[in-house]
Design a protein around this motif. Structure first.
Motif, PDB file in Angstrom:
ATOM      1  N   ALA A  75      37.404  55.138  18.921  1.00 20.58           N
ATOM      2  CA  ALA A  75      38.082  55.063  20.139  1.00 20.58           C
ATOM      3  C   ALA A  75      37.178  54.459  21.346  1.00 20.58           C
ATOM      4  O   ALA A  75      37.523  53.600  22.166  1.00 20.58           O
ATOM      5  N   GLU A  76      35.761  54.768  21.233  1.00 16.54           N
ATOM      6  CA  GLU A  76      35.044  54.170  22.115  1.00 16.54           C
ATOM      7  C   GLU A  76      34.679  52.680  22.053  1.00 16.54           C
ATOM      8  O   GLU A  76      34.558  51.995  23.060  1.00 16.54           O
ATOM      9  N   GLN A  77      34.714  52.315  20.860  1.00 16.45           N
ATOM     10  CA  GLN A  77      34.691  50.693  20.519  1.00 16.45           C
ATOM     11  C   GLN A  77      35.915  50.147  20.921  1.00 16.45           C
ATOM     12  O   GLN A  77      35.845  48.928  21.485  1.00 16.45           O
ATOM     13  N   THR A  78      37.109  50.754  20.945  1.00 15.08           N
ATOM     14  CA  THR A  78      38.340  50.326  21.157  1.00 15.08           C
ATOM     15  C   THR A  78      38.302  49.961  22.501  1.00 15.08           C
ATOM     16  O   THR A  78      38.595  49.114  23.238  1.00 15.08           O
ATOM     17  N   ARG A  79      37.873  51.110  23.407  1.00 16.81           N
ATOM     18  CA  ARG A  79      37.660  50.949  24.931  1.00 16.81           C
ATOM     19  C   ARG A  79      36.732  49.812  25.165  1.00 16.81           C
ATOM     20  O   ARG A  79      36.985  49.114  26.242  1.00 16.81           O
ATOM     21  N   LYS A  80      35.627  49.537  24.646  1.00 17.35           N
ATOM     22  CA  LYS A  80      34.736  48.602  24.837  1.00 17.35           C
ATOM     23  C   LYS A  80      35.422  47.189  24.820  1.00 17.35           C
ATOM     24  O   LYS A  80      35.439  46.389  25.571  1.00 17.35           O
ATOM     25  N   GLU A  81      36.135  47.070  23.540  1.00 15.07           N
ATOM     26  CA  GLU A  81      36.766  45.838  23.222  1.00 15.07           C
ATOM     27  C   GLU A  81      37.716  45.403  24.513  1.00 15.07           C
ATOM     28  O   GLU A  81      37.964  44.294  25.149  1.00 15.07           O
ATOM     29  N   MET A  82      38.447  46.585  24.873  1.00 11.63           N
ATOM     30  CA  MET A  82      39.743  46.469  25.757  1.00 11.63           C
ATOM     31  C   MET A  82      39.060  45.956  27.233  1.00 11.63           C
ATOM     32  O   MET A  82      39.411  45.126  28.099  1.00 11.63           O
ATOM     33  N   ASN A  83      37.928  46.554  27.665  1.00 13.09           N
ATOM     34  CA  ASN A  83      37.052  46.460  28.618  1.00 13.09           C
ATOM     35  C   ASN A  83      36.816  45.066  28.826  1.00 13.09           C
ATOM     36  O   ASN A  83      36.943  44.035  29.608  1.00 13.09           O
ATOM     37  N   ARG A  84      36.299  44.354  27.689  1.00  6.81           N
ATOM     38  CA  ARG A  84      35.848  42.936  27.435  1.00  6.81           C
ATOM     39  C   ARG A  84      37.260  42.212  27.592  1.00  6.81           C
ATOM     40  O   ARG A  84      36.930  41.015  28.309  1.00  6.81           O
ATOM     41  N   GLU A  85      38.278  42.542  27.157  1.00  6.97           N
ATOM     42  CA  GLU A  85      39.296  41.549  27.273  1.00  6.97           C
ATOM     43  C   GLU A  85      39.601  41.521  28.722  1.00  6.97           C
ATOM     44  O   GLU A  85      40.185  40.518  29.357  1.00  6.97           O
ATOM     45  N   LEU A  86      40.059  42.824  29.390  1.00  8.38           N
ATOM     46  CA  LEU A  86      40.103  42.913  30.728  1.00  8.38           C
ATOM     47  C   LEU A  86      39.474  41.644  31.796  1.00  8.38           C
ATOM     48  O   LEU A  86      39.635  41.261  32.492  1.00  8.38           O
ATOM     49  N   ILE A  87      37.915  42.184  31.378  1.00 13.11           N
ATOM     50  CA  ILE A  87      37.253  41.014  32.140  1.00 13.11           C
ATOM     51  C   ILE A  87      37.218  39.390  31.984  1.00 13.11           C
ATOM     52  O   ILE A  87      37.047  38.676  32.899  1.00 13.11           O
ATOM     53  N   GLN A  88      37.445  39.305  30.490  1.00  9.29           N
ATOM     54  CA  GLN A  88      38.068  37.656  30.344  1.00  9.29           C
ATOM     55  C   GLN A  88      39.078  37.424  31.008  1.00  9.29           C
ATOM     56  O   GLN A  88      39.220  36.288  31.424  1.00  9.29           O
ATOM     57  N   GLN A  89      40.168  38.265  31.199  1.00 12.18           N
ATOM     58  CA  GLN A  89      41.147  37.814  31.943  1.00 12.18           C
ATOM     59  C   GLN A  89      40.925  37.710  33.369  1.00 12.18           C
ATOM     60  O   GLN A  89      41.422  36.813  33.931  1.00 12.18           O
ATOM     61  N   LEU A  90      39.984  38.643  33.828  1.00  9.46           N
ATOM     62  CA  LEU A  90      39.764  38.262  35.136  1.00  9.46           C
ATOM     63  C   LEU A  90      38.975  36.998  35.627  1.00  9.46           C
ATOM     64  O   LEU A  90      39.108  36.324  36.633  1.00  9.46           O
ATOM     65  N   VAL A  91      38.011  36.710  34.580  1.00 14.94           N
ATOM     66  CA  VAL A  91      37.295  35.662  34.676  1.00 14.94           C
ATOM     67  C   VAL A  91      38.299  34.344  34.652  1.00 14.94           C
ATOM     68  O   VAL A  91      38.037  33.402  35.290  1.00 14.94           O
ATOM     69  N   LEU A  92      39.301  34.352  33.779  1.00 16.49           N
ATOM     70  CA  LEU A  92      40.151  33.349  33.593  1.00 16.49           C
ATOM     71  C   LEU A  92      40.869  32.842  35.095  1.00 16.49           C
ATOM     72  O   LEU A  92      40.900  32.033  35.459  1.00 16.49           O
ATOM     73  N   ARG A  93      41.253  34.117  35.678  1.00 22.50           N
ATOM     74  CA  ARG A  93      41.994  34.075  36.936  1.00 22.50           C
ATOM     75  C   ARG A  93      40.884  33.581  38.010  1.00 22.50           C
ATOM     76  O   ARG A  93      41.340  32.704  38.685  1.00 22.50           O
ATOM     77  N   LEU A  94      39.890  34.084  38.100  1.00 25.83           N
ATOM     78  CA  LEU A  94      38.890  33.452  39.036  1.00 25.83           C
ATOM     79  C   LEU A  94      38.491  32.110  38.862  1.00 25.83           C
ATOM     80  O   LEU A  94      38.088  31.400  39.929  1.00 25.83           O
ATOM     81  N   GLN A  95      38.306  31.456  37.671  1.00 28.06           N
ATOM     82  CA  GLN A  95      38.175  30.037  37.603  1.00 28.06           C
ATOM     83  C   GLN A  95      39.328  29.380  38.151  1.00 28.06           C
ATOM     84  O   GLN A  95      39.039  27.841  38.528  1.00 28.06           O
ATOM     85  N   GLN A  96      40.405  29.837  38.231  1.00 28.02           N
ATOM     86  CA  GLN A  96      41.511  29.038  38.981  1.00 28.02           C
ATOM     87  C   GLN A  96      41.551  28.954  40.413  1.00 28.02           C
ATOM     88  O   GLN A  96      42.266  28.340  41.047  1.00 28.02           O
ATOM     89  N   ILE A  97      40.697  29.715  41.059  1.00 34.10           N
ATOM     90  CA  ILE A  97      40.673  29.908  42.409  1.00 34.10           C
ATOM     91  C   ILE A  97      39.494  29.038  43.059  1.00 34.10           C
ATOM     92  O   ILE A  97      38.502  29.127  42.657  1.00 34.10           O
ATOM     93  N   THR A  98      39.924  28.281  44.143  1.00 37.71           N
ATOM     94  CA  THR A  98      39.038  27.341  44.933  1.00 37.71           C
ATOM     95  C   THR A  98      38.860  27.757  46.225  1.00 37.71           C
ATOM     96  O   THR A  98      39.630  28.693  46.665  1.00 37.71           O
ATOM     97  N   PRO A  99      37.655  27.507  46.800  1.00 41.65           N
ATOM     98  CA  PRO A  99      37.392  27.755  48.201  1.00 41.65           C
ATOM     99  C   PRO A  99      38.545  27.382  49.170  1.00 41.65           C
ATOM    100  O   PRO A  99      39.063  28.128  50.259  1.00 41.65           O
ATOM    101  N   GLN A 100      39.052  26.302  48.810  1.00 41.90           N
ATOM    102  CA  GLN A 100      39.949  25.657  49.792  1.00 41.90           C
ATOM    103  C   GLN A 100      41.368  26.421  49.620  1.00 41.90           C
ATOM    104  O   GLN A 100      41.929  26.680  50.937  1.00 41.90           O
ATOM    105  N   GLN A 101      41.617  27.115  48.507  1.00 47.99           N
ATOM    106  CA  GLN A 101      42.985  27.955  48.374  1.00 47.99           C
ATOM    107  C   GLN A 101      42.543  29.280  48.938  1.00 47.99           C
ATOM    108  O   GLN A 101      43.595  29.599  49.846  1.00 47.99           O
ATOM    109  N   LEU A 102      41.359  29.790  49.017  1.00 50.69           N
ATOM    110  CA  LEU A 102      41.124  30.985  49.857  1.00 50.69           C
ATOM    111  C   LEU A 102      40.960  30.737  51.328  1.00 50.69           C
ATOM    112  O   LEU A 102      41.597  31.420  52.026  1.00 50.69           O
ATOM    113  N   ASP A 103      40.449  29.624  51.565  1.00 47.72           N
ATOM    114  CA  ASP A 103      40.585  29.252  53.172  1.00 47.72           C
ATOM    115  C   ASP A 103      41.959  29.179  53.821  1.00 47.72           C
ATOM    116  O   ASP A 103      42.295  29.663  54.777  1.00 47.72           O
TER     117      ASP A 103
END
Length: 203
Positions: free
Chosen positions: A135-163
């Protein structure tokens, strides 16, 4: 178990393909070079790992940065996915969600989103310690997947869009403030009725 292994293999392939490594030296490019990072669970593993990923890949993370990434809510849900012939749980389904916001100047909300991950792990009635480790290993893998998803989203954001989002948020906030002030002035301009005087009966 087969489903979980396939998920792990697929995730590993995805991580390798995009060059992302949670604790390694993967080359992930971010248009955002400065970011504050906080979380409701300020000392949780997720926010620490997110900071590490950003800093490892050239993002300066510090309080007071022009924009803030806020991990606003992290939830985990577990339910029985299958049962043995004796009605015992044979496999559990884990679902994890991570909600996040990006805020700008004056703490205005610029955007928000929700990430989800799902996985399964087997339950062995004769190996309780092994179950906990699985169960603990599964949780770690899922956390890793969520962070990967977040990284992919953040990569698509530019300062110009946020401005642009900042300007829109400021205009909306100003319009709401103006509407409240107009309503207050209208209320103040209305004549106030005097209290009703009840006749005093003659003695």
């Amino acid at each position: 178990m087969i489903k979980r292994n396939l998920l792990v293999m697929g995730l590993a392939t995805l991580l390798s393909a995009c060059g992302f490594q949670l604790r390694g030296t993967g080359d992930v490019q971010f248009a955002l070079k400065e970011l504050d990072v906080s979380a409701r669970n300020a000392y949780g593993e997720t926010v620490k790992d997110v900071r590490e990923v950003l800093e490892t890949n050239g993002v300066r993370v510090y309080p007071g940065a022009p924009y803030s990434l806020v991990l606003s809510n992290e939830q985990e849900d577990r339910r029985a996915a299958s049962f043995t012939s004796s009605a015992r749980t044979a496999e559990y389904e884990l679902n994890k969600t991570l909600e996040y916001e990006i805020r700008g100047s004056k703490n205005l909300l610029l955007l928000s989103d929700k990430l989800e991950a799902q996985s399964f792990y087997a339950q062995d009635g004769n190996n309780l310690i092994g179950n906990d480790q699985e169960a603990e290993q599964t949780r770690k893998e899922m956390n890793r997947e969520l962070i990967q998803q977040l990284v992919l989203r953040l990569q698509q954001i530019t300062p110009q869009q946020l401005d642009q989002l900042q300007q829109t948020a400021e205009a909306k906030a100003q319009a709401e403030a103006d509407a409240l002030e107009a309503a207050r002035q209208q209320q103040a301009a209305q004549p106030q009725q005097s209290p009703i005087q009840l006749p005093i009966p003659a003695q």
